[in-house]
Write an enzyme that holds these catalytic residues in place. Structure first.
Site, mmCIF file in Angstrom:
data_model
loop_
_atom_site.group_PDB
_atom_site.id
_atom_site.type_symbol
_atom_site.label_atom_id
_atom_site.label_comp_id
_atom_site.label_asym_id
_atom_site.label_seq_id
_atom_site.Cartn_x
_atom_site.Cartn_y
_atom_site.Cartn_z
ATOM 1 N N LYS A 281 5.889 -11.490 4.870
ATOM 2 C CA LYS A 281 6.017 -11.834 3.426
ATOM 3 C C LYS A 281 6.617 -13.303 3.246
ATOM 4 O O LYS A 281 6.333 -14.233 2.638
ATOM 5 C CB LYS A 281 6.900 -10.991 2.640
ATOM 6 C CG LYS A 281 6.162 -9.552 2.712
ATOM 7 C CD LYS A 281 7.014 -8.531 1.760
ATOM 8 C CE LYS A 281 6.749 -7.180 2.443
ATOM 9 N NZ LYS A 281 5.606 -6.815 2.870
ATOM 10 N N LYS B 25 -2.153 -8.487 4.808
ATOM 11 C CA LYS B 25 -2.301 -8.935 3.494
ATOM 12 C C LYS B 25 -1.552 -9.821 2.815
ATOM 13 O O LYS B 25 -1.882 -10.723 2.076
ATOM 14 C CB LYS B 25 -2.146 -7.464 2.558
ATOM 15 C CG LYS B 25 -0.608 -7.107 2.618
ATOM 16 C CD LYS B 25 -0.532 -5.684 2.072
ATOM 17 C CE LYS B 25 0.754 -5.014 2.029
ATOM 18 N NZ LYS B 25 1.253 -4.806 3.349
ATOM 19 N N GLY C 91 0.857 -1.203 -0.085
ATOM 20 C CA GLY C 91 -0.049 0.069 -0.101
ATOM 21 C C GLY C 91 0.667 1.091 -0.053
ATOM 22 O O GLY C 91 0.180 2.231 -0.636
ATOM 23 N N LYS D 145 -1.606 -3.987 15.975
ATOM 24 C CA LYS D 145 -1.247 -3.367 14.668
ATOM 25 C C LYS D 145 -1.527 -1.872 14.864
ATOM 26 O O LYS D 145 -2.791 -1.529 14.887
ATOM 27 C CB LYS D 145 -2.132 -4.000 13.482
ATOM 28 C CG LYS D 145 -2.014 -3.521 12.237
ATOM 29 C CD LYS D 145 -0.976 -4.204 11.319
ATOM 30 C CE LYS D 145 -1.041 -3.694 9.991
ATOM 31 N NZ LYS D 145 0.329 -3.934 9.397
#
Ligand code: ADP
Ligand code: MG
Length: 306
Positions: free
Chosen positions: A268, A206, A7, A123
Site C-alpha cells: 500500500k 491490487k 477484500g 502468493k
C-alpha cells in the site's frame, strides 16, 4: 479520484458481503455527491479463494466440474463482487436523489510474460492441505508450499501490472459522468500474445494494479481504504507513531527500513508513493473506509505526496 478497498472487509459469506457493500456504498456515495469522478477497485482474496475451492471440490465430485484456471476464478470474483457493489451504490445514490449509472468492468491487467515472479510463485491462495493432499495436487501441476507449520497451501505468481486492457472503456465511462468499478482483485492477469490475451495462472497485487489504473485515468487522488486509520512507524511497539503526512522520500526510506509488513501495509505504501511520485500535486491517502471523506479534508488518515 480512485478508490481501492480490501477484500477482507467484504466478509466470508454472501450475506456478510451484501451487508458490507451497503456500508461501502454509503461511504462512497458521499464522495460522488460532492462531485468527484470516482473509479472503485476492490480486493478479492477471500472470495477468489472460495471460488477456487468450490471449483476444485466440484472437480473431485460426481459433478465433474472442469478445471477452472486462476484467471477465470478472478473473473468470477469480479462479477460476483461487482454485482453486489454496483447495485448497493446504485441504490444508495437513488436514495439520495441521484440517478447516476454505475457499472462494473471485467478488467484485465497486462503482465510481462518474462516477469521473474512467474519463476517464483509466492502468493498463497485458498485453504490449507495435508502433505498427502499437497503431493497429489503437485502431481496435477499446482505449486504447493508449506506455510509456517500450518499446513500446505497453493501458491501462485504475483507479477507486476504493466497496463490495463479496458482503460479506454473506463475513461469513456468516467468522461460520461458514470461511476466505474474496475480492476477488482488487481484485475485478471493476462499476457499479450499478438492480438490474443492469454490468461495467466497468477494474481496481481491490487495495490499496484490500482496505482497503474489511477495513473492511466489521471486521478488526483489514489485512496487506499483498509483496516487501519493511519500508517504508523514502529507499528505495534511502544514507540509506535501514527503518520498524518508522508513524503515520497520518507515512504521509500521507511519501506527500506522494514517499517511496513510485506503483503499488507508495504504494498500500500509502495503503491501510494509510486502514484504520488508520478506528478506533482497527486496525493495518495491511506485510511479506513468510513474515513475517506475526513481524510480528503485533511482530518485523518495518512497522506503521501511529493
Ligand atoms: P487489505 O485487506 O486492505 O489489503 P491488509 O490486512 O492486507 O488490508 O493490510 C492492512 C493492515 O496492515 C492493517 O490492518 C495493519 O494491521 C497492518 N500493518 C502492518 N504494518 C503497518 C504499519 N506500519 N502501519 C499501519 N498498519 C500496518
Ligand atoms: Mg491485503
Amino acid at each position: 479520484m480512485y478508490l481501492r478497498w480490501g477484500g477482507n472487509a467484504l466478509g466470508d459469506t454472501l450475506t456478510q458481503q451484501m451487508q458490507a457493500v451497503k456500508t461501502t456504498a454509503k461511504a462512497i456515495a458521499g464522495l460522488i455527491e460532492a462531485g468527484n469522478e470516482v473509479v472503485i477497485a476492490h480486493g478479492n482474496g477471500p472470495q477468489v479463494g472460495m471460488i477456487n475451492l468450490a471449483m476444485e471440490a466440484g472437480g473431485r465430485s460426481e459433478a465433474k466440474t472442469p478445471y477452472i484456471p486462476m484467471s477465470v476464478c478472478v473473473a468470477m470474483s469480479q462479477g460476483y463482487i461487482g454485482y453486489d457493489l454496483q447495485n448497493a451504490l446504485r441504490e444508495e445514490l437513488l436514495d439520495r436523489g441521484h440517478n447516476i449509472p454505475v457499472a462494473s468492468i471485467i478488467t484485465q491487467t497486462v503482465v510481462d510474460e518474462n516477469d521473474p515472479a512467474f519463476a517464483d510463485p509466492t502468493k498463497p491462495i485458498g485453504s490449507f492441505y495435508s502433505k498427502e493432499e499437497a503431493e497429489e495436487m503437485m502431481q496435477r501441476g499446482y505449486v504447493m508450499r508449506e506455510d509456517a507449520g500450518r499446513g500446505w497451501r497453493r501458491v501462485v505468481a504475483s507479477p507486476m501490472p504493466v497496463d490495463i486492457v479496458e482503460k479506454d472503456t473506463i475513461k469513456a465511462l468516467l468522461a460520461a459522468g458514470q461511476v466505474v468499478v474496475a480492476a477488482g482483485g488487481g484485475g485478471i492477469p493476462v499476457r499479450r500474445q499478438g492480438n490474443h490475451l492469454a490468461g495467466a495462472s497468477a494474481v496481481v497485487d491490487k495495490d499496484f494494479a490500482s496505482c497503474v489504473l489511477a495513473d492511466i485515468i489521471d486521478a488526483d487522488w489514489l485512496i487506499i481504504l483498509t483496516a487501519v486509520e493511519q500508517v504508523a512507524i514502529n507499528y505495534g511497539t511502544p514507540a509506535q507513531q501514527w503518520l498524518a503526512h508522508l513524503s515520497v522520500a520518507d515512504a521509500e526510506r521507511y519501506a527500506a527500513e522494514g517499517q511496513f509488513a510485506p503483503g499488507s501495509m508495504l504494498p500500500k505504501v509502495q503503491a501510494a508513493a509510486r502514484f504520488a511520485a508520478t506528478k506533482p500535486g497527486r496525493k495518495a491517502l491511506i485510511t479506513l473506509l468510513e474515513k475517506a471523506e475526513d481524510g480528503i479534508a485533511g482530518k485523518t488518515g495518512t497522506v503521501i505526496e511529493q
